[in-house]
Motif scaffolding. Sequence first.
Motif, PDB file in Angstrom:
ATOM      1  N   ILE A  10       0.839  -1.206   0.000  1.00  0.00           N
ATOM      2  CA  ILE A  10       0.000   0.000   0.000  1.00  0.00           C
ATOM      3  C   ILE A  10       0.871   1.252   0.000  1.00  0.00           C
ATOM      4  CG2 ILE A  10      -1.601   1.349   1.420  1.00  0.00           C
ATOM      5  CD1 ILE A  10      -2.898  -1.311   2.214  1.00  0.00           C
ATOM      6  N   SER A  11       1.935   1.255   0.791  1.00  0.00           N
ATOM      7  CA  SER A  11       2.830   2.420   0.852  1.00  0.00           C
ATOM      8  C   SER A  11       3.567   2.623  -0.468  1.00  0.00           C
ATOM      9  CB  SER A  11       3.846   2.241   1.975  1.00  0.00           C
ATOM     10  OG  SER A  11       3.200   2.109   3.199  1.00  0.00           O
ATOM     11  N   LEU A  12       3.996   1.542  -1.077  1.00  0.00           N
ATOM     12  CA  LEU A  12       4.685   1.648  -2.362  1.00  0.00           C
ATOM     13  C   LEU A  12       3.735   2.133  -3.445  1.00  0.00           C
ATOM     14  CD1 LEU A  12       7.525   1.196  -3.387  1.00  0.00           C
ATOM     15  CD2 LEU A  12       6.857  -1.100  -4.058  1.00  0.00           C
ATOM     16  N   GLY A  13       2.500   1.635  -3.425  1.00  0.00           N
ATOM     17  CA  GLY A  13       1.506   2.092  -4.389  1.00  0.00           C
ATOM     18  C   GLY A  13       1.177   3.561  -4.227  1.00  0.00           C
ATOM     19  N   SER A  14       1.062   4.007  -2.989  1.00  0.00           N
ATOM     20  CA  SER A  14       0.764   5.424  -2.759  1.00  0.00           C
ATOM     21  C   SER A  14       1.963   6.309  -3.080  1.00  0.00           C
ATOM     22  CB  SER A  14       0.298   5.643  -1.324  1.00  0.00           C
ATOM     23  OG  SER A  14       1.315   5.311  -0.428  1.00  0.00           O
ATOM     24  N   ALA A  29      13.246  11.500  -9.265  1.00  0.00           N
ATOM     25  CA  ALA A  29      13.602  12.344  -8.113  1.00  0.00           C
ATOM     26  C   ALA A  29      12.379  12.624  -7.248  1.00  0.00           C
ATOM     27  CB  ALA A  29      14.230  13.648  -8.596  1.00  0.00           C
ATOM     28  N   THR A  30      11.252  12.953  -7.891  1.00  0.00           N
ATOM     29  CA  THR A  30      10.041  13.212  -7.101  1.00  0.00           C
ATOM     30  C   THR A  30       9.507  11.932  -6.486  1.00  0.00           C
ATOM     31  OG1 THR A  30       8.644  13.022  -9.071  1.00  0.00           O
ATOM     32  CG2 THR A  30       9.403  15.236  -8.453  1.00  0.00           C
ATOM     33  N   TRP A  31       9.720  10.802  -7.162  1.00  0.00           N
ATOM     34  CA  TRP A  31       9.275   9.525  -6.586  1.00  0.00           C
ATOM     35  C   TRP A  31      10.085   9.197  -5.335  1.00  0.00           C
ATOM     36  CZ3 TRP A  31      11.525   4.395  -6.729  1.00  0.00           C
ATOM     37  CH2 TRP A  31      10.682   3.428  -6.195  1.00  0.00           C
ATOM     38  N   PHE A  32      11.402   9.432  -5.374  1.00  0.00           N
ATOM     39  CA  PHE A  32      12.220   9.175  -4.185  1.00  0.00           C
ATOM     40  C   PHE A  32      11.854  10.122  -3.051  1.00  0.00           C
ATOM     41  CE2 PHE A  32      15.340   7.289  -7.262  1.00  0.00           C
ATOM     42  CZ  PHE A  32      15.146   5.988  -6.849  1.00  0.00           C
ATOM     43  N   ASP A  33      11.487  11.355  -3.378  1.00  0.00           N
ATOM     44  CA  ASP A  33      10.987  12.277  -2.353  1.00  0.00           C
ATOM     45  C   ASP A  33       9.709  11.743  -1.713  1.00  0.00           C
ATOM     46  OD1 ASP A  33      13.040  14.037  -2.756  1.00  0.00           O
ATOM     47  OD2 ASP A  33      11.870  15.407  -4.022  1.00  0.00           O
ATOM     48  N   ALA A  34       8.810  11.224  -2.541  1.00  0.00           N
ATOM     49  CA  ALA A  34       7.551  10.682  -2.026  1.00  0.00           C
ATOM     50  C   ALA A  34       7.792   9.445  -1.162  1.00  0.00           C
ATOM     51  CB  ALA A  34       6.610  10.346  -3.184  1.00  0.00           C
ATOM     52  N   VAL A  35       8.730   8.608  -1.574  1.00  0.00           N
ATOM     53  CA  VAL A  35       9.061   7.411  -0.776  1.00  0.00           C
ATOM     54  C   VAL A  35       9.604   7.828   0.584  1.00  0.00           C
ATOM     55  CG1 VAL A  35      10.644   5.438  -0.630  1.00  0.00           C
ATOM     56  CG2 VAL A  35       9.414   5.880  -2.740  1.00  0.00           C
ATOM     57  N   LEU A  40       8.719   8.648   6.459  1.00  0.00           N
ATOM     58  CA  LEU A  40       8.623   9.507   7.643  1.00  0.00           C
ATOM     59  C   LEU A  40       7.241   9.435   8.279  1.00  0.00           C
ATOM     60  CD1 LEU A  40      10.528  12.791   6.748  1.00  0.00           C
ATOM     61  CD2 LEU A  40      11.176  11.036   8.378  1.00  0.00           C
ATOM     62  N   LEU A  41       6.212   9.390   7.451  1.00  0.00           N
ATOM     63  CA  LEU A  41       4.846   9.285   7.965  1.00  0.00           C
ATOM     64  C   LEU A  41       4.638   7.973   8.717  1.00  0.00           C
ATOM     65  CD1 LEU A  41       2.014  10.637   7.951  1.00  0.00           C
ATOM     66  CD2 LEU A  41       1.518   9.222   5.969  1.00  0.00           C
ATOM     67  N   LEU A  42       5.190   6.888   8.200  1.00  0.00           N
ATOM     68  CA  LEU A  42       5.065   5.595   8.890  1.00  0.00           C
ATOM     69  C   LEU A  42       5.827   5.587  10.215  1.00  0.00           C
ATOM     70  CD1 LEU A  42       5.388   3.155   5.865  1.00  0.00           C
ATOM     71  CD2 LEU A  42       3.331   3.668   7.178  1.00  0.00           C
ATOM     72  N   ILE A  43       6.994   6.216  10.244  1.00  0.00           N
ATOM     73  CA  ILE A  43       7.763   6.294  11.492  1.00  0.00           C
ATOM     74  C   ILE A  43       7.018   7.146  12.519  1.00  0.00           C
ATOM     75  CG2 ILE A  43       9.905   7.162  12.519  1.00  0.00           C
ATOM     76  CD1 ILE A  43      11.302   6.296   9.907  1.00  0.00           C
ATOM     77  N   MET A  44       6.414   8.241  12.068  1.00  0.00           N
ATOM     78  CA  MET A  44       5.632   9.077  12.987  1.00  0.00           C
ATOM     79  C   MET A  44       4.415   8.314  13.516  1.00  0.00           C
ATOM     80  SD  MET A  44       5.955  12.815  11.116  1.00  0.00           S
ATOM     81  CE  MET A  44       4.264  13.129  11.385  1.00  0.00           C
ATOM     82  N   ARG A  98       2.573  -2.713  15.390  1.00  0.00           N
ATOM     83  CA  ARG A  98       3.249  -1.426  15.334  1.00  0.00           C
ATOM     84  C   ARG A  98       4.690  -1.551  14.872  1.00  0.00           C
ATOM     85  NH1 ARG A  98       6.215  -0.169  20.305  1.00  0.00           N
ATOM     86  NH2 ARG A  98       5.696  -1.750  21.830  1.00  0.00           N
ATOM     87  N   LYS A  99       5.324  -2.692  15.094  1.00  0.00           N
ATOM     88  CA  LYS A  99       6.711  -2.873  14.677  1.00  0.00           C
ATOM     89  C   LYS A  99       6.842  -2.847  13.153  1.00  0.00           C
ATOM     90  CE  LYS A  99       8.906  -5.840  17.111  1.00  0.00           C
ATOM     91  NZ  LYS A  99       9.478  -7.091  17.645  1.00  0.00           N
ATOM     92  N   SER A 100       5.793  -3.262  12.456  1.00  0.00           N
ATOM     93  CA  SER A 100       5.815  -3.241  10.989  1.00  0.00           C
ATOM     94  C   SER A 100       5.888  -1.823  10.458  1.00  0.00           C
ATOM     95  CB  SER A 100       4.573  -3.929  10.433  1.00  0.00           C
ATOM     96  OG  SER A 100       4.526  -5.269  10.837  1.00  0.00           O
ATOM     97  N   PHE A 101       5.230  -0.869  11.131  1.00  0.00           N
ATOM     98  CA  PHE A 101       5.289   0.525  10.710  1.00  0.00           C
ATOM     99  C   PHE A 101       6.720   1.047  10.789  1.00  0.00           C
ATOM    100  CE2 PHE A 101       0.788   0.256  11.505  1.00  0.00           C
ATOM    101  CZ  PHE A 101       0.243   1.110  10.568  1.00  0.00           C
ATOM    102  N   LEU A 102       7.430   0.701  11.855  1.00  0.00           N
ATOM    103  CA  LEU A 102       8.814   1.153  12.003  1.00  0.00           C
ATOM    104  C   LEU A 102       9.713   0.506  10.960  1.00  0.00           C
ATOM    105  CD1 LEU A 102      10.864   2.813  13.664  1.00  0.00           C
ATOM    106  CD2 LEU A 102      11.231   0.760  15.030  1.00  0.00           C
TER     107      LEU A 102
END
Length: 123
Positions: A10-14, A29-35, A40-44, A98-102
């Motif tokens: 899901i994260s890769l697709g988004s 470059a924009t794709w790597f920024d999005a990744v 960062l969102l998943l870590i938060m 929750r460990k999967s998010f990290l």
Amino acid sequence: MNFRNTLLSISLGSSFILPFFLYKEWSFATWFDAVFLIGLLLIMAYFAMVLIEGQFFTAFIKSTQNFFAKINKKDGLIRESEKRTSDSVDYRKEFPNRKSFLQVGLFFCIGSLLISSILYYLN
């Protein structure tokens, strides 16, 4: 499929769709920024789960309830007549995955940083 693989897909697709919303175009470059941003969102999200599990906000909620219970005399009289205490029941929330998010977040952040650094220094 386990939760980690579902979260990763899901994260890769988004991450393929996010550059169109942020930059109106798609490039590597924009794709790597999005990744990196999704990582960062998943870590938060992981650290928010840690705070909730550790009952970090419970002290604030209890002190606010005690403050308003002492200010509002009507509720105090009702509580005394019904012989209720002002102590609330503690609920413990546990997040099973929750460990999967990290792990996915760190994978995305570190991977995009490495690849972006390689692309920057090779050009």
